[in-house]
Design a protein around this motif. Structure first.
Motif, PDB file in Angstrom:
ATOM      1  N   MET A 189     -25.332-114.286 -61.749  1.00 37.70           N
ATOM      2  CA  MET A 189     -25.798-112.862 -61.976  1.00 37.70           C
ATOM      3  C   MET A 189     -26.743-112.852 -61.203  1.00 37.70           C
ATOM      4  N   ARG A 190     -27.141-111.583 -60.056  1.00 40.99           N
ATOM      5  CA  ARG A 190     -28.866-111.578 -59.779  1.00 40.99           C
ATOM      6  C   ARG A 190     -29.268-110.075 -60.176  1.00 40.99           C
ATOM      7  N   PHE A 191     -30.249-110.452 -59.939  1.00 44.07           N
ATOM      8  CA  PHE A 191     -31.583-108.823 -59.573  1.00 44.07           C
ATOM      9  C   PHE A 191     -32.387-109.020 -59.159  1.00 44.07           C
ATOM     10  N   ARG A 192     -32.741-108.012 -58.759  1.00 40.46           N
ATOM     11  CA  ARG A 192     -33.779-107.561 -57.768  1.00 40.46           C
ATOM     12  C   ARG A 192     -35.087-105.876 -58.638  1.00 40.46           C
ATOM     13  N   SER A 193     -36.180-106.281 -57.752  1.00 40.78           N
ATOM     14  CA  SER A 193     -36.278-105.048 -58.093  1.00 40.78           C
ATOM     15  C   SER A 193     -36.238-104.242 -57.103  1.00 40.78           C
ATOM     16  N   LEU A 194     -36.177-102.412 -57.049  1.00 40.06           N
ATOM     17  CA  LEU A 194     -35.927-102.011 -55.737  1.00 40.06           C
ATOM     18  C   LEU A 194     -37.363-100.657 -56.339  1.00 40.06           C
ATOM     19  N   GLY A 195     -38.394-101.186 -56.406  1.00 37.10           N
ATOM     20  CA  GLY A 195     -39.694-101.045 -56.982  1.00 37.10           C
ATOM     21  C   GLY A 195     -40.430-100.502 -58.251  1.00 37.10           C
ATOM     22  N   SER A 196     -41.487-100.953 -58.062  1.00 37.86           N
ATOM     23  CA  SER A 196     -41.702-101.526 -59.767  1.00 37.86           C
ATOM     24  C   SER A 196     -43.176-100.052 -59.781  1.00 37.86           C
ATOM     25  N   GLY A 197     -44.043 -99.939 -60.654  1.00 35.20           N
ATOM     26  CA  GLY A 197     -45.326 -99.326 -60.180  1.00 35.20           C
ATOM     27  C   GLY A 197     -45.365 -97.868 -60.695  1.00 35.20           C
ATOM     28  N   SER A 198     -46.763 -97.420 -61.049  1.00 39.11           N
ATOM     29  CA  SER A 198     -46.736 -96.637 -61.760  1.00 39.11           C
ATOM     30  C   SER A 198     -46.010 -95.194 -61.487  1.00 39.11           C
ATOM     31  N   ARG A 199     -45.596 -95.542 -59.873  1.00 37.37           N
ATOM     32  CA  ARG A 199     -44.965 -94.185 -59.479  1.00 37.37           C
ATOM     33  C   ARG A 199     -43.933 -94.019 -59.332  1.00 37.37           C
ATOM     34  N   GLY A 200     -42.607 -95.047 -59.645  1.00 30.27           N
ATOM     35  CA  GLY A 200     -41.714 -95.283 -60.412  1.00 30.27           C
ATOM     36  C   GLY A 200     -41.187 -96.927 -60.030  1.00 30.27           C
ATOM     37  N   ASN A 201     -40.045 -96.795 -60.925  1.00 30.22           N
ATOM     38  CA  ASN A 201     -39.611 -98.317 -61.360  1.00 30.22           C
ATOM     39  C   ASN A 201     -37.340 -98.008 -61.436  1.00 30.22           C
ATOM     40  N   ALA A 202     -36.837 -99.046 -60.636  1.00 35.64           N
ATOM     41  CA  ALA A 202     -35.801 -99.572 -60.845  1.00 35.64           C
ATOM     42  C   ALA A 202     -35.691-100.945 -60.413  1.00 35.64           C
ATOM     43  N   THR A 203     -34.279-100.809 -61.772  1.00 35.02           N
ATOM     44  CA  THR A 203     -34.125-102.753 -61.130  1.00 35.02           C
ATOM     45  C   THR A 203     -32.575-102.511 -61.036  1.00 35.02           C
ATOM     46  N   LEU A 204     -32.445-103.635 -60.028  1.00 41.74           N
ATOM     47  CA  LEU A 204     -30.767-103.598 -59.922  1.00 41.74           C
ATOM     48  C   LEU A 204     -30.472-104.852 -60.561  1.00 41.74           C
ATOM     49  N   VAL A 205     -29.411-105.510 -60.947  1.00 38.95           N
ATOM     50  CA  VAL A 205     -28.773-106.056 -62.091  1.00 38.95           C
ATOM     51  C   VAL A 205     -27.053-106.569 -61.240  1.00 38.95           C
ATOM     52  N   GLU A 206     -26.937-107.163 -61.339  1.00 41.96           N
ATOM     53  CA  GLU A 206     -25.688-107.663 -60.185  1.00 41.96           C
ATOM     54  C   GLU A 206     -24.758-108.637 -60.797  1.00 41.96           C
ATOM     55  N   TYR A 207     -23.379-109.102 -61.698  1.00 41.01           N
ATOM     56  CA  TYR A 207     -22.756-109.330 -61.654  1.00 41.01           C
ATOM     57  C   TYR A 207     -21.452-109.580 -61.702  1.00 41.01           C
ATOM     58  N   GLN A 208     -20.969-110.718 -60.532  1.00 41.09           N
ATOM     59  CA  GLN A 208     -19.350-110.655 -59.897  1.00 41.09           C
ATOM     60  C   GLN A 208     -19.619-109.363 -59.002  1.00 41.09           C
ATOM     61  N   SER A 209     -18.525-108.218 -59.543  1.00 40.48           N
ATOM     62  CA  SER A 209     -18.323-107.057 -58.934  1.00 40.48           C
ATOM     63  C   SER A 209     -18.376-106.074 -59.668  1.00 40.48           C
ATOM     64  N   ASP A 210     -19.510-106.298 -60.955  1.00 38.21           N
ATOM     65  CA  ASP A 210     -20.091-105.083 -61.338  1.00 38.21           C
ATOM     66  C   ASP A 210     -22.078-105.121 -60.986  1.00 38.21           C
ATOM     67  N   ALA A 211     -22.290-103.717 -61.373  1.00 39.10           N
ATOM     68  CA  ALA A 211     -23.744-104.004 -61.132  1.00 39.10           C
ATOM     69  C   ALA A 211     -24.389-103.121 -61.954  1.00 39.10           C
ATOM     70  N   LEU A 212     -25.304-103.011 -62.737  1.00 44.02           N
ATOM     71  CA  LEU A 212     -26.230-101.976 -63.418  1.00 44.02           C
ATOM     72  C   LEU A 212     -27.430-101.279 -62.998  1.00 44.02           C
ATOM     73  N   LEU A 213     -27.973-100.763 -63.118  1.00 46.73           N
ATOM     74  CA  LEU A 213     -29.386 -99.880 -62.733  1.00 46.73           C
ATOM     75  C   LEU A 213     -29.826 -99.780 -63.874  1.00 46.73           C
ATOM     76  N   ILE A 214     -31.198-100.234 -64.047  1.00 49.27           N
ATOM     77  CA  ILE A 214     -32.364-100.253 -65.618  1.00 49.27           C
ATOM     78  C   ILE A 214     -33.438 -99.237 -64.601  1.00 49.27           C
ATOM     79  N   ASP A 215     -33.530 -97.775 -64.948  1.00 53.10           N
ATOM     80  CA  ASP A 215     -34.543 -97.465 -64.955  1.00 53.10           C
ATOM     81  C   ASP A 215     -34.012 -96.640 -63.089  1.00 53.10           C
ATOM     82  N   SER A 216     -34.546 -95.375 -63.095  1.00 53.62           N
ATOM     83  CA  SER A 216     -34.805 -94.799 -61.940  1.00 53.62           C
ATOM     84  C   SER A 216     -35.543 -93.894 -61.765  1.00 53.62           C
ATOM     85  N   GLY A 217     -37.275 -94.058 -61.618  1.00 55.93           N
ATOM     86  CA  GLY A 217     -38.018 -93.358 -61.400  1.00 55.93           C
ATOM     87  C   GLY A 217     -38.417 -92.506 -60.207  1.00 55.93           C
ATOM     88  N   PHE A 218     -36.801 -92.644 -59.376  1.00 58.77           N
ATOM     89  CA  PHE A 218     -37.252 -92.380 -58.128  1.00 58.77           C
ATOM     90  C   PHE A 218     -36.748 -91.245 -57.480  1.00 58.77           C
TER      91      PHE A 218
END
Length: 255
Positions: A1-30
């Motif tokens: 499993m791995r993760f990365r921020s796609l942007g974090s702050g008061s103007r927008g937040n999103a985090t990507l989490v990936e495991y094998q061939s699947d992925a989840l997005l946590i929030d989308s403030g963009f």
């Protein structure tokens, strides 16, 4: 499993989490356009995204969710309170989350954790892989509760909020009502509260800590690094700080 921020702050937040061939997005403030660009820059094929998780209805976390998920035809998970506020309860792609009740999505087990924030039934998430690797994502809360500390114990990686410095907030540009909101029990974690959280849940298996949602007006990144370095047990330049307009590197939970 791995993760990365796609942007974090008061103007927008999103985090990507990936495991094998699947992925989840946590929030989308963009916007949908920006999110698709960032997913592409992250090297993710859109068809691998299984779902989006929504922490709460504030625009810097939720404004791009519906449009993106409709575009990709994937479900979005949120509490009933969040869905009611966003007028999602009748949406075909909405899935209801209940605090402490884990759901399995794309090979990952997601546990929603209720947090004190000035929103309608806000949640944060602990995500576990089939091998038992645990990622805790914690942001947008004003108080650390025993319930939270219990859920985030034994995580191998954390992405946590270090929103403000109390002195900078008190002397900053926000009006008194907004200063009180941010510093209050249902606001945001200060640098010191973030450090307290890290010390409280730290254990030998915790290998990675990233800090985000850093205020551009009421905090200083060098100060964040100094405060958190002591709690983590590293030098300030080794503290991983997330940025508003830049994606972070991937963090892999494989060791």
């Amino acid at each position: 499993m791995r993760f990365r921020s796609l942007g974090s702050g008061s103007r927008g937040n999103a985090t990507l989490v990936e495991y094998q061939s699947d992925a989840l997005l946590i929030d989308s403030g963009f916007s949908r356009k920006v999110m698709l660009q960032r997913l592409d820059e992250a090297g993710l094929e859109p068809q691998l995204l299984r779902a989006a998780l929504v922490t709460h209805e504030h625009s810097d976390h939720a404004k791009g969710i519906q449009s993106l998920c409709e575009h990709l035809n994937i479900p979005f998970y949120a509490s009933f309170g969040t869905a009611r506020k966003m007028d999602w309860t009748g949406h075909a792609l909405w899935r209801c989350l209940i605090s402490d009740q884990a759901v399995d999505i794309g090979g990952m087990q997601v546990t929603p954790v209720v947090v004190p924030h000035d929103a309608h039934e806000p949640l944060q998430f602990v995500i576990q892989s089939a091998e038992g690797r645990r990622l805790g994502i914690l942001s947008d809360l004003g108080t650390l509760t025993p319930h939270i500390l219990n859920h985030y114990s034994n995580c191998h990686a954390l992405q946590v909020e270090a929103n403000h410095d109390p002195v900078m907030l008190a002397n900053g540009p926000y009006p008194p009502s907004l200063r009180a909101r941010v510093a209050g029990a249902y606001g945001h974690l200060s640098n010191e509260q973030c450090a307290e959280f890290i010390r409280s849940v730290k254990w030998p298996g915790l290998k990675y800590v990233t800090a985000g949602h850093i205020s551009e007006k009421n905090n200083d990144r060098n100060l964040v690094a100094r405060v958190l370095a002591e709690a983590i047990g590293c030098s300030p330049h080794e503290v991983s700080l997330l940025a508003q307009d830049e994606m972070s590197d991937w963090v892999a939970l494989n060791d």
